[in-house]
Design an enzyme around this catalytic site. Sequence first.
Site, PDB file in Angstrom:
ATOM      1  N   PRO A 148     -35.529 -73.759 -28.577  1.00  0.00           N
ATOM      2  CG  PRO A 148     -36.081 -74.409 -30.754  1.00  0.00           C
ATOM      3  CD  PRO A 148     -34.929 -74.027 -29.884  1.00  0.00           C
ATOM      4  CD  GLU A 202     -29.107 -77.318 -39.049  1.00  0.00           C
ATOM      5  OE1 GLU A 202     -30.273 -77.623 -38.726  1.00  0.00           O
ATOM      6  OE2 GLU A 202     -28.839 -76.441 -39.889  1.00  0.00           O
ATOM      7  NE  ARG A 238     -44.020 -53.243 -22.083  1.00  0.00           N
ATOM      8  CZ  ARG A 238     -45.048 -53.579 -21.324  1.00  0.00           C
ATOM      9  NH1 ARG A 238     -45.009 -54.687 -20.608  1.00  0.00           N
ATOM     10  NH2 ARG A 238     -46.103 -52.821 -21.275  1.00  0.00           N
ATOM     11  CG  ASP A 252     -49.563 -53.220 -20.675  1.00  0.00           C
ATOM     12  OD1 ASP A 252     -50.431 -52.504 -21.177  1.00  0.00           O
ATOM     13  OD2 ASP A 252     -48.353 -52.941 -20.661  1.00  0.00           O
TER      14      ASP A 252
HETATM   15  C1  4F9 Z   1     -35.092 -69.926 -29.412  1.00  0.00           C
HETATM   16  C2  4F9 Z   1     -36.805 -70.750 -30.852  1.00  0.00           C
HETATM   17  C3  4F9 Z   1     -36.080 -69.588 -28.499  1.00  0.00           C
HETATM   18  C4  4F9 Z   1     -37.749 -70.388 -29.902  1.00  0.00           C
HETATM   19  C5  4F9 Z   1     -33.090 -70.819 -31.405  1.00  0.00           C
HETATM   20  C6  4F9 Z   1     -33.511 -71.708 -33.357  1.00  0.00           C
HETATM   21  C7  4F9 Z   1     -35.465 -70.522 -30.606  1.00  0.00           C
HETATM   22  C8  4F9 Z   1     -34.443 -70.917 -31.566  1.00  0.00           C
HETATM   23  N1  4F9 Z   1     -37.383 -69.819 -28.769  1.00  0.00           N
HETATM   24  N2  4F9 Z   1     -34.671 -71.464 -32.777  1.00  0.00           N
HETATM   25  N3  4F9 Z   1     -32.545 -71.318 -32.520  1.00  0.00           N
END
Ligand code: 4F9
Length: 254
Positions: A88, A115, A153, A168
């Site tokens: 994230p 974690e 794609r 699209d």
């Molecule tokens: C990875 C969340 C990519 C959003 C990886 C826990 C993640 C993520 N985008 N959440 N590990």
Amino acid sequence: MDFTVLTLFPEMFSVLLAGGIVRRAIEAEYVTVEPVNIRDFAKDRHRTVDDRPYGGGSGMLMKPEPLAEAIRQAGKKHPEARKILLTPQGRLFDQKVAGELAEQPSVILVCGRYEGVDERVREHLVDEELSIGNYVLTGGELAAMVIIDAVTRLVPGTLGSEASAQEDSFSGGLLEYPQYTRPRSFEGVDVPEVLVSGNHAAIKEWRRRASLVRTMLKRPDLLIDQPLSKSDMAFIRKLQQDIKTIMGERAAAP
Ligand code: 4F9
């Protein structure tokens, strides 16, 4: 285009490989998808891949050595590969990034669990971090699958028609215009007359304008930096004028 996915749960990718566009792209040899189990690179008897964080705190981290070894081996097999950690904290993945990745010969997707991963993996062993959205998943695997789907794609040849990827939502920067199929009247709602008129120029103009209106109403953020033609601008100015007129009438109403 070769995808290597480093994960503790390679079996999660069976759904992606079982059918759909990705499966067909693999069969036609436009892409390869190779899930690799990070646990296979753990050296100890228990094949340990996680450990407690220095400094304390709840939860476990992925320890660096098995990850490093998995990344090193994948990099040996694909020396050109872009190494991407799914987290994230990364740059937000969107259609533009998908297009960039589709031009790469090879991508290594690193999926964290627990974690997170030891900071030294993030700092020194990958080229970049990508996020698919502002939420926390239980691991990077679903993010990796989203990326593989969206990028595959765009690899030339993978979609039955090249045009359909272009047309699209997002590809043209605007949202897709409304589409209809038979029946012509469904639960009291008719297909817009112009679409059954056979007038191709009128249909083209209607679709462009419908895309503009939709984007203005639903996702005005997408209009920033969007190239608009003179005809688009004239249409938008007319809309603004109509809205002003309506609002003026309303304000004047008793
Ligand atoms: C990875 C969340 C990519 C959003 C990886 C826990 C993640 C993520 N985008 N959440 N590990």
